[in-house]
Write an enzyme that holds these catalytic residues in place. Structure first.
Site, PDB file in Angstrom:
ATOM      1  N   PHE A 126       0.862  -1.186   0.000  1.00  0.00           N
ATOM      2  CA  PHE A 126       0.000   0.000   0.000  1.00  0.00           C
ATOM      3  C   PHE A 126       0.896   1.231   0.000  1.00  0.00           C
ATOM      4  O   PHE A 126       1.992   1.207   0.582  1.00  0.00           O
ATOM      5  CB  PHE A 126      -0.921   0.000   1.225  1.00  0.00           C
ATOM      6  CG  PHE A 126      -1.987  -1.066   1.175  1.00  0.00           C
ATOM      7  CD1 PHE A 126      -2.738  -1.270   0.030  1.00  0.00           C
ATOM      8  CD2 PHE A 126      -2.250  -1.865   2.284  1.00  0.00           C
ATOM      9  CE1 PHE A 126      -3.725  -2.245  -0.019  1.00  0.00           C
ATOM     10  CE2 PHE A 126      -3.232  -2.845   2.242  1.00  0.00           C
ATOM     11  CZ  PHE A 126      -3.968  -3.039   1.095  1.00  0.00           C
ATOM     12  N   SER A 127       0.409   2.320  -0.618  1.00  0.00           N
ATOM     13  CA  SER A 127       1.327   3.444  -0.836  1.00  0.00           C
ATOM     14  C   SER A 127       0.723   4.825  -0.602  1.00  0.00           C
ATOM     15  O   SER A 127       1.267   5.809  -1.075  1.00  0.00           O
ATOM     16  CB  SER A 127       1.871   3.368  -2.265  1.00  0.00           C
ATOM     17  OG  SER A 127       0.816   3.521  -3.187  1.00  0.00           O
ATOM     18  N   TYR A 154       3.666   5.215   6.229  1.00  0.00           N
ATOM     19  CA  TYR A 154       4.035   4.594   4.946  1.00  0.00           C
ATOM     20  C   TYR A 154       5.559   4.524   4.812  1.00  0.00           C
ATOM     21  O   TYR A 154       6.133   3.464   4.553  1.00  0.00           O
ATOM     22  CB  TYR A 154       3.411   5.400   3.803  1.00  0.00           C
ATOM     23  CG  TYR A 154       3.982   5.071   2.452  1.00  0.00           C
ATOM     24  CD1 TYR A 154       3.813   3.812   1.896  1.00  0.00           C
ATOM     25  CD2 TYR A 154       4.704   6.023   1.733  1.00  0.00           C
ATOM     26  CE1 TYR A 154       4.356   3.517   0.654  1.00  0.00           C
ATOM     27  CE2 TYR A 154       5.238   5.733   0.498  1.00  0.00           C
ATOM     28  CZ  TYR A 154       5.063   4.473  -0.029  1.00  0.00           C
ATOM     29  OH  TYR A 154       5.609   4.181  -1.249  1.00  0.00           O
TER      30      TYR A 154
HETATM   31  N1  UFG Z   1      -0.605  18.653  -3.991  1.00  0.00           N
HETATM   32  C1  UFG Z   1      -1.449  19.748  -4.109  1.00  0.00           C
HETATM   33  N2  UFG Z   1      -2.743  19.503  -4.425  1.00  0.00           N
HETATM   34  C2  UFG Z   1      -3.255  18.263  -4.613  1.00  0.00           C
HETATM   35  C3  UFG Z   1      -2.385  17.142  -4.489  1.00  0.00           C
HETATM   36  C4  UFG Z   1      -1.061  17.387  -4.175  1.00  0.00           C
HETATM   37  O1  UFG Z   1      -1.039  20.893  -3.942  1.00  0.00           O
HETATM   38  O2  UFG Z   1      -4.457  18.140  -4.876  1.00  0.00           O
HETATM   39  C5  UFG Z   1       0.809  18.905  -3.700  1.00  0.00           C
HETATM   40  C6  UFG Z   1       1.301  18.194  -2.456  1.00  0.00           C
HETATM   41  O3  UFG Z   1       1.118  19.013  -1.327  1.00  0.00           O
HETATM   42  C7  UFG Z   1       2.779  17.980  -2.806  1.00  0.00           C
HETATM   43  C8  UFG Z   1       2.791  17.822  -4.322  1.00  0.00           C
HETATM   44  O4  UFG Z   1       1.550  18.362  -4.775  1.00  0.00           O
HETATM   45  O5  UFG Z   1       3.515  19.114  -2.471  1.00  0.00           O
HETATM   46  C9  UFG Z   1       2.876  16.380  -4.775  1.00  0.00           C
HETATM   47  O6  UFG Z   1       1.896  15.644  -4.073  1.00  0.00           O
HETATM   48  P1  UFG Z   1       1.581  14.109  -4.389  1.00  0.00           P
HETATM   49  O7  UFG Z   1       0.486  13.693  -3.455  1.00  0.00           O
HETATM   50  O8  UFG Z   1       1.388  13.926  -5.840  1.00  0.00           O
HETATM   51  O9  UFG Z   1       2.939  13.393  -4.025  1.00  0.00           O
HETATM   52  P2  UFG Z   1       3.763  13.409  -2.650  1.00  0.00           P
HETATM   53  O10 UFG Z   1       4.969  14.250  -2.910  1.00  0.00           O
HETATM   54  O11 UFG Z   1       2.952  13.748  -1.477  1.00  0.00           O
HETATM   55  O12 UFG Z   1       4.050  11.867  -2.505  1.00  0.00           O
HETATM   56  C10 UFG Z   1       5.055  11.236  -3.176  1.00  0.00           C
HETATM   57  C11 UFG Z   1       4.685   9.776  -3.386  1.00  0.00           C
HETATM   58  C12 UFG Z   1       4.593   9.064  -2.076  1.00  0.00           C
HETATM   59  C13 UFG Z   1       5.827   9.298  -1.277  1.00  0.00           C
HETATM   60  C14 UFG Z   1       6.085  10.773  -1.127  1.00  0.00           C
HETATM   61  C15 UFG Z   1       7.351  11.048  -0.394  1.00  0.00           C
HETATM   62  O13 UFG Z   1       3.475   9.690  -4.069  1.00  0.00           O
HETATM   63  O14 UFG Z   1       4.436   7.690  -2.303  1.00  0.00           O
HETATM   64  O15 UFG Z   1       6.203  11.355  -2.396  1.00  0.00           O
HETATM   65  O16 UFG Z   1       7.128  12.112   0.484  1.00  0.00           O
HETATM   66  F1  UFG Z   1       5.688   8.779  -0.054  1.00  0.00           F
END
Ligand code: UFG
Length: 329
Positions: free
Chosen positions: A76-77, A141
């Site tokens: 799961f991720s 995670y």
């Molecule tokens: N974001 C927004 N609006 C949204 C969704 C995301 O502004 O609707 C921002 C988030 O705050 C973040 C960036 O876009 O700054 C990227 O967000 P994601 O959810 O696409 O990805 P993450 O960086 O949170 O997550 C990724 C991987 C995870 C991993 C993580 C490491 O998807 O599996 O990096 O911190 F754990």
């Protein structure tokens, strides 16, 4: 001899299966289809619906197939879900990996490449992040993925297992052939959420905070194309097959983009205005995550091909615009 891809019906797993088949490898896929899709697995791969927590199913796989090495994506991720339901993550990611390693050890299968994550670092101590930097996850995670790395390490010492952990940064994009792509339910990732606006599935995208210490106040991430990630798994497996030692590699482009820059690029790529609204920060988001992938380049010979954000978003848009409901049509 075949390569076993666990979680091969998921996003990064299915792209890796395609690259393995293109490279002429014999591929076996096992997936419990909880988050994966049967339609994402091409017919040239032998498919088993199986759960890594099911010891009998894992034993049957290793007894039926001649497996040379394992690529393990079955986990799961979702960061947010891992905070509200941590035991679900311990069960699948850690207990599942434990059962898998028990079965591999008993069947003399001693090579594994597996998905780790930038989330193992938590709040980074420097940018770009090196593999030697402190790993102090700030969410469950990341904690389970780091514990998986440790489990591999101890199993290696006791039983001679050899492993490569690949710490992905922000996986995105879709197969250039257009047959497979990203499909999560619920979707939480930035690029697919942005593309839901031109896709007619949402009116606007939310920006989670614009008061971070970055060039435009929004979070910076390192976006890496899923096909480049897939290639790294093949290189890592070949490295183990050549006798390579246990290792950990970051996988990113080494270039950070802000949330606003990603939205602007998507506007250019799709020709749609994509309205955006700033809202509160999302809990647990580090301001910046950018990889140094020099080690993967020098040790594995990895060369990401999709280092341009427009190309990455175009490939995602090609998938989402032709598959508005993912694998549901
Ligand atoms: N974001 C927004 N609006 C949204 C969704 C995301 O502004 O609707 C921002 C988030 O705050 C973040 C960036 O876009 O700054 C990227 O967000 P994601 O959810 O696409 O990805 P993450 O960086 O949170 O997550 C990724 C991987 C995870 C991993 C993580 C490491 O998807 O599996 O990096 O911190 F754990």
């Amino acid at each position: 001899m075949a390569i076993l891809v666990l979680g091969g019906a998921g996003y990064i797993g299915s792209h890796t299966v395609y690259e393995l088949l293109d490279a002429g490898r014999d591929v076996v896929v096992a997936d419990n289809l909880v988050t994966g899709f049967r339609a994402a697995v091409p017919s040239q791969a032998r498919f088993y619906q199986a759960d890594i927590r099911d010891r009998a199913a894992m034993d049957r796989l290793f007894e039926t197939e001649q497996i040379d090495g394992v690529i393990h994506f079955a986990a799961f991720s979702q960061v947010g879900e891992s905070m509200t339901d941590p035991l679900k993550y311990y069960d699948n990611n850690l207990h599942g990996t434990m059962v898998l390693l028990q079965s591999m050890t008993d069947h003399g299968v001693d090579k594994i490449v597996f998905s780790s994550t930038a989330a193992t670092y938590g709040e980074p101590e420097q940018i770009p992040i090196l593999e030697t930097d402190a790993a102090t996850p700030t969410n469950c995670y990341g904690e389970t993925k780091l514990a998986m790395e440790h489990m591999m390490s101890w199993t290696s010492r006791a039983h001679g297992l050899r492993y490569v952990a690949l710490r992905y940064f922000n996986a995105c994009g879709a197969h250039p052939g257009g047959a497979i792509g990203e499909a999560h339910d619920p979707e939480t990732h930035l690029i697919p959420l942005i593309l839901q606006v031109p896709g007619g599935k949402r009116e606007k995208v939310f920006i989670f905070g614009d008061d971070y210490p970055t060039r435009d106040g929004t979070c910076v991430r390192d976006y890496i194309h899923v096909t480049d990630l897939a290639q790294a798994h093949i290189l890592a497996l070949d490295y183990l097959l050549r006798g390579g030692e246990n290792n950990v590699f970051n996988l990113g482009n080494g270039v950070g983009f802000t949330v606003k820059e990603v939205i602007d690029t998507a506007r250019r790529v799709t020709g749609h205005p994509i309205p955006a609204e700033v809202c509160e920060r999302r809990a647990g988001d580090p301001a910046q995550l950018v990889a140094s992938s020099e080690k993967a380049k020098s040790v594995l010979g990895w060369k990401p091909r999709y280092d341009d954000l427009s190309t990455i978003i175009s490939s995602a848009w090609q998938w989402h615009s032709t598959h508005p409901n993912g694998y549901g049509g």
